[in-house]
Design a protein around this motif. Structure first.
Motif, short mmCIF file in Angstrom:
data_model
loop_
_atom_site.label_atom_id
_atom_site.label_comp_id
_atom_site.label_asym_id
_atom_site.label_seq_id
_atom_site.Cartn_x
_atom_site.Cartn_y
_atom_site.Cartn_z
N GLU A 1 58.59 29.49 -44.94
CA GLU A 1 58.78 30.54 -45.94
C GLU A 1 57.46 31.14 -46.39
N GLU A 2 56.38 30.38 -46.24
CA GLU A 2 55.07 30.89 -46.63
C GLU A 2 54.33 31.56 -45.48
N GLY A 3 55.02 31.77 -44.36
CA GLY A 3 54.44 32.54 -43.28
C GLY A 3 53.58 31.76 -42.31
N PHE A 4 53.67 30.44 -42.32
CA PHE A 4 52.91 29.63 -41.38
C PHE A 4 53.68 29.54 -40.06
N PRO A 5 52.99 29.66 -38.92
CA PRO A 5 53.66 29.44 -37.63
C PRO A 5 53.88 27.94 -37.43
N VAL A 6 55.10 27.49 -37.62
CA VAL A 6 55.38 26.07 -37.67
C VAL A 6 56.49 25.70 -36.71
N THR A 7 56.32 24.55 -36.06
CA THR A 7 57.36 23.97 -35.22
C THR A 7 57.83 22.69 -35.91
N VAL A 8 59.15 22.62 -36.18
CA VAL A 8 59.70 21.46 -36.89
C VAL A 8 60.74 20.78 -36.01
N ASN A 9 60.50 19.53 -35.70
CA ASN A 9 61.46 18.72 -34.92
C ASN A 9 62.07 19.51 -33.76
N PRO A 10 61.26 19.87 -32.77
CA PRO A 10 61.76 20.72 -31.68
C PRO A 10 62.89 20.10 -30.87
N TYR A 11 63.05 18.78 -30.93
CA TYR A 11 64.12 18.11 -30.16
C TYR A 11 65.07 17.36 -31.06
N GLY A 12 65.15 17.79 -32.31
CA GLY A 12 66.04 17.15 -33.26
C GLY A 12 65.30 16.25 -34.23
N THR A 13 66.00 15.84 -35.26
CA THR A 13 65.42 14.98 -36.29
C THR A 13 65.10 13.60 -35.72
N MET A 14 63.91 13.11 -36.03
CA MET A 14 63.44 11.82 -35.53
C MET A 14 63.12 10.91 -36.71
N TYR A 15 63.74 9.74 -36.74
CA TYR A 15 63.64 8.90 -37.93
C TYR A 15 62.62 7.77 -37.82
N ASN A 16 62.36 7.28 -36.62
CA ASN A 16 61.51 6.10 -36.47
C ASN A 16 60.24 6.42 -35.67
N PRO A 17 59.21 5.57 -35.75
CA PRO A 17 57.96 5.85 -35.06
C PRO A 17 58.08 6.00 -33.55
N ALA A 18 58.98 5.25 -32.92
CA ALA A 18 59.14 5.38 -31.47
C ALA A 18 59.64 6.77 -31.11
N SER A 19 60.60 7.28 -31.86
CA SER A 19 61.13 8.61 -31.59
C SER A 19 60.12 9.70 -31.92
N VAL A 20 59.27 9.46 -32.90
CA VAL A 20 58.18 10.40 -33.19
C VAL A 20 57.26 10.50 -31.97
N LEU A 21 56.92 9.35 -31.39
CA LEU A 21 56.10 9.35 -30.17
C LEU A 21 56.80 10.10 -29.04
N HIS A 22 58.07 9.87 -28.86
CA HIS A 22 58.81 10.55 -27.79
C HIS A 22 58.75 12.07 -27.95
N THR A 23 58.87 12.54 -29.20
CA THR A 23 58.80 13.98 -29.43
C THR A 23 57.43 14.53 -29.08
N VAL A 24 56.37 13.83 -29.48
CA VAL A 24 55.02 14.29 -29.19
C VAL A 24 54.77 14.34 -27.69
N GLU A 25 55.21 13.30 -26.97
CA GLU A 25 55.05 13.28 -25.52
C GLU A 25 55.81 14.43 -24.86
N ARG A 26 57.02 14.65 -25.31
CA ARG A 26 57.84 15.72 -24.72
C ARG A 26 57.29 17.10 -25.05
N PHE A 27 56.70 17.24 -26.23
CA PHE A 27 56.15 18.52 -26.67
C PHE A 27 55.07 19.01 -25.71
N PHE A 28 54.35 18.07 -25.11
CA PHE A 28 53.28 18.45 -24.19
C PHE A 28 53.64 18.21 -22.73
#
Length: 274
Positions: free
Chosen positions: A39-66
């Motif tokens: 809403e403040e005009g920042f170019p932001v990507t939020v949970n591109p593959y869905g909501t991630m609740y635990n640290p392992a899933s956070v890692l999976h998102t980062v790996e997939r993002f690149f």
């Protein structure tokens, strides 16, 4: 007299710049804060593959993002991880931790709780991946204040404690470029009243999320970014206003003036993402 306790927030050794790119990964609290950035005009990507609740899933998102799937090489300088739980689900057939059970039968999965050490290791790996794509990346870690009723409230607290200890363990290693923002503590200690919760009595209310956002701005935004927010605020209010008569000459003139100011803002801040 003081009628509430205020959480002291240590200033980080970085500052968020005006309209810079951000990546937010984590629980639905990451979605709430990400919406504020958007809403403040920042170019932001939020949970591109869905909501991630635990640290392992956070890692999976980062790996997939690149991964080759996105073809992404350069990463953003600012990244937020919002951790919700240490509970994970493994597919019994393969033993892999899944990020989404995709409504498959519960009998296919085994629920586990990650240890402090395992959580810290997954987070360290995620930071390492980010650094491969931006050597100066700054990672802001938070623990979601949202409680998980399905675990039971005591178990939910133990889960949050595990995440807090994991982040502290990571910070104690001297790993640079990682900062803890106390969103969890703000809700638990400053806003400890049910009026700051949504109707389910579990999620922070919009007012609580707005307060956390303001604490984040005060603590982590550069003076230039704060100036940008002040410039954008009156324009945002005009654009959000629903006129009584959108065809009136007065309203059309107001919108023309507003859009000229928005164009000037875009020229001043080229990455402004309206």
């Amino acid at each position: 007299m003081e009628f509430r306790t205020i959480v002291d927030i240590e200033k980080p050794d970085f500052e968020i710049l005006p309209c810079e790119e951000l990546l937010l990964v984590g629980s639905c609290f990451a979605d709430a804060i990400g919406q504020h950035f958007r809403e403040e005009g920042f170019p932001v990507t939020v949970n591109p593959y869905g909501t991630m609740y635990n640290p392992a899933s956070v890692l999976h998102t980062v790996e997939r993002f690149f991964s080759t799937e996105t073809g992404r090489e350069k990463g953003p300088r600012m990244v937020f991880f919002t951790l919700g739980t240490n509970h994970v689900y493994r597919l019994k057939e393969t033993g892999e931790i899944v990020d989404n059970c995709q409504k498959r039968p519960a009998a296919l999965f085994q629920e586990e709780q990650l240890t402090v050490e395992a959580c810290a290791d997954y987070l360290r790996q995620a930071v390492d991946v980010l650094r491969q794509h931006h050597s100066e990346v700054q990672v802001v870690m938070t623990v979601s204040p949202i409680r998980y009723r399905k675990y039971g409230y005591h178990e939910s607290q133990l889960s949050k404690a595990t995440l807090l200890l994991a982040v502290q363990q990571l910070l104690s290693t001297g790993l640079g470029g990682v900062y803890y923002f106390p969103a969890y503590e703000i809700v638990m200690d400053e806003l400890r009243d049910y009026r700051f919760y949504a109707s389910d009595m579990l999620h922070p209310s919009e007012q609580a999320a707005e307060y956390i956002w303001q604490r984040l701005v005060d603590t982590c935004f550069s003076p230039q970014a704060k100036d940008f927010l002040e410039e954008w605020r009156p324009l945002k209010q005009v654009l959000a206003h629903k006129p009584f008569d959108p065809e009136s000459e007065e309203y059309k003139q107001l919108m023309d003036k507003t859009m000229l100011k928005v164009a000037h803002l875009r020229k001043k801040y080229p990455t402004f993402a309206l």
